[in-house]
Design a protein around this motif. Structure first.
Motif, short mmCIF file in Angstrom:
data_model
loop_
_atom_site.label_atom_id
_atom_site.label_comp_id
_atom_site.label_asym_id
_atom_site.label_seq_id
_atom_site.Cartn_x
_atom_site.Cartn_y
_atom_site.Cartn_z
N GLU A 98 -11.24 -1.47 -1.14
CA GLU A 98 -9.79 -1.35 -1.31
C GLU A 98 -9.30 -2.02 -2.59
N ARG A 126 -9.07 10.24 1.72
CA ARG A 126 -9.39 9.28 2.77
C ARG A 126 -8.17 8.86 3.57
N ASP A 127 -8.45 8.32 4.74
CA ASP A 127 -7.41 7.84 5.65
C ASP A 127 -6.78 6.58 5.08
N THR A 128 -5.45 6.50 5.08
CA THR A 128 -4.76 5.33 4.51
C THR A 128 -4.41 4.28 5.56
N SER A 129 -4.61 4.58 6.83
CA SER A 129 -4.13 3.67 7.89
C SER A 129 -4.80 2.30 7.84
N GLU A 130 -6.05 2.26 7.31
CA GLU A 130 -6.76 0.98 7.28
C GLU A 130 -6.60 0.22 5.97
N ARG A 140 1.80 4.13 4.36
CA ARG A 140 0.72 4.57 5.25
C ARG A 140 1.23 5.52 6.32
N ARG A 141 2.47 5.34 6.73
CA ARG A 141 3.05 6.26 7.72
C ARG A 141 3.34 7.63 7.11
N GLY A 144 -0.67 10.01 5.27
CA GLY A 144 -1.81 9.65 6.12
C GLY A 144 -3.14 9.73 5.42
N LYS A 145 -3.28 10.69 4.49
CA LYS A 145 -4.54 10.85 3.76
C LYS A 145 -4.25 11.19 2.30
N THR A 146 -5.05 10.63 1.43
CA THR A 146 -4.90 10.91 0.01
C THR A 146 -6.17 10.50 -0.73
N CYS A 147 -6.24 10.89 -1.99
CA CYS A 147 -7.34 10.48 -2.86
C CYS A 147 -6.79 9.48 -3.87
#
Length: 289
Positions: A98, A126-130, A140-141, A144-147
């Motif tokens: 990260e 990738r998932d942004t929630s983590e 993050r809400r 949800g997913k981005t590069c």
């Protein structure tokens, strides 16, 4: 990495089958032209020969289209092999730490910086929630997913040099102390990112080598170059039959397919040409098949 697609020019028919049929039709027309004349006599022979010649496809076009047909098959095989590697190694491929992540939505090609990619070079969404260290809950809400763009070890080393050469200043003693503390923190964070980036880059390079991903990507690039060359050779040959027109249109829709999709709705001459090519491919394909 090359992104050459091989779109079907006849709906519902696999590309390999369509190309094999076109090649067969053109070859058959030429064979028929050779076979008709010996069986005819006199004026009938002359008329039959003329008709046969009209129906005979250009042998050079048949030969170059065969090369194009084979090049399409080679590229498809190379792409399938690369896709297999992507699936086989997906779960062993590490995500960038990260601390190395930069701007989001890098899959749009909006940044000059490197983007995070998978083992075969595709954008890694990738998932942004983590990602709680650098992303706000609202972001993050909503996304949800981005590069992400990513920092590299070399870039961080250059940044570290600049920080170490810098001299903190401040109009007051308190401001000076604050800037000194900020510099120390920045150097420490930069050193950490260099370490993380070096480890990440070493591991991803190792996986690309042991998986054969780099060799597979090179094979795709080389196959794509051969396909483009074969398609250009087809375009330079004269067509004498509807099947021949379908061959030329088929080759063009492969090499210029992406451009045609973008421009065919334009009212410019480029859009007019794209729509004309599409019509020729559709009509010639229906008549030939």
């Amino acid at each position: 990495m090359p992104n050459t697609s091989i779109p079907a020019t006849t709906e519902g028919m696999p590309n390999a089958t369509r190309r094999a049929l076109l090649w067969g039709l053109a070859a058959a027309s030429t064979a028929a032209a050779v076979a008709v004349a010996p069986d005819a006599q006199g004026a009938i022979a002359t008329e039959a020969q003329a008709l046969a010649c009209d129906q005979a496809e250009n042998p050079e076009l048949i030969s170059t289209y065969r090369k194009f047909y084979d090049a399409c098959a080679d590229l498809k095989e190379a792409q399938d092999s690369l896709e297999w590697i992507a699936d086989e190694w997906r779960h062993q491929w590490p995500l960038a730490p990260e601390e190395l992540l930069l701007g989001a939505n890098a899959q749009d090609g909006r940044y000059t910086m490197p983007a995070e990619r998978d083992i075969v070079g595709r954008y890694l969404v990738r998932d942004t929630s983590e990602l709680t260290k650098r992303l706000a809950p609202k972001f993050r809400r909503e996304i949800g997913k981005t590069c992400f763009g990513i920092r590299t070890a070399d870039e961080e080393k250059e940044r570290l040099k600049r920080w170490k050469r810098s001299t903190p200043t401040g109009r007051t003693e308190k401001a000076l102390e604050r800037n000194r503390a900020y510099r120390i923190k920045a150097i420490s964070e930069c050193e950490l990112r260099i370490q993380l980036a070096a480890q990440y880059e070493a591991e991803t390079a190792r996986l690309r080598e042991v998986s054969g991903a780099d060799a597979a990507r090179l094979r795709v690039r080389e196959a794509d170059i051969r396909l483009q060359k074969a398609a250009d050779e087809v375009s330079q040959c004269q067509a004498r039959t509807v099947a021949g027109l379908a061959m030329k249109a088929d080759a063009l829709t492969v090499t210029a397919g992406a451009l045609m999709k973008i421009t065919k709705s334009d009212d410019s001459p480029l859009g007019q040409m794209a729509r004309f090519i599409e019509s020729v491919a559709e009509v010639a394909g229906r008549v030939a098949i």
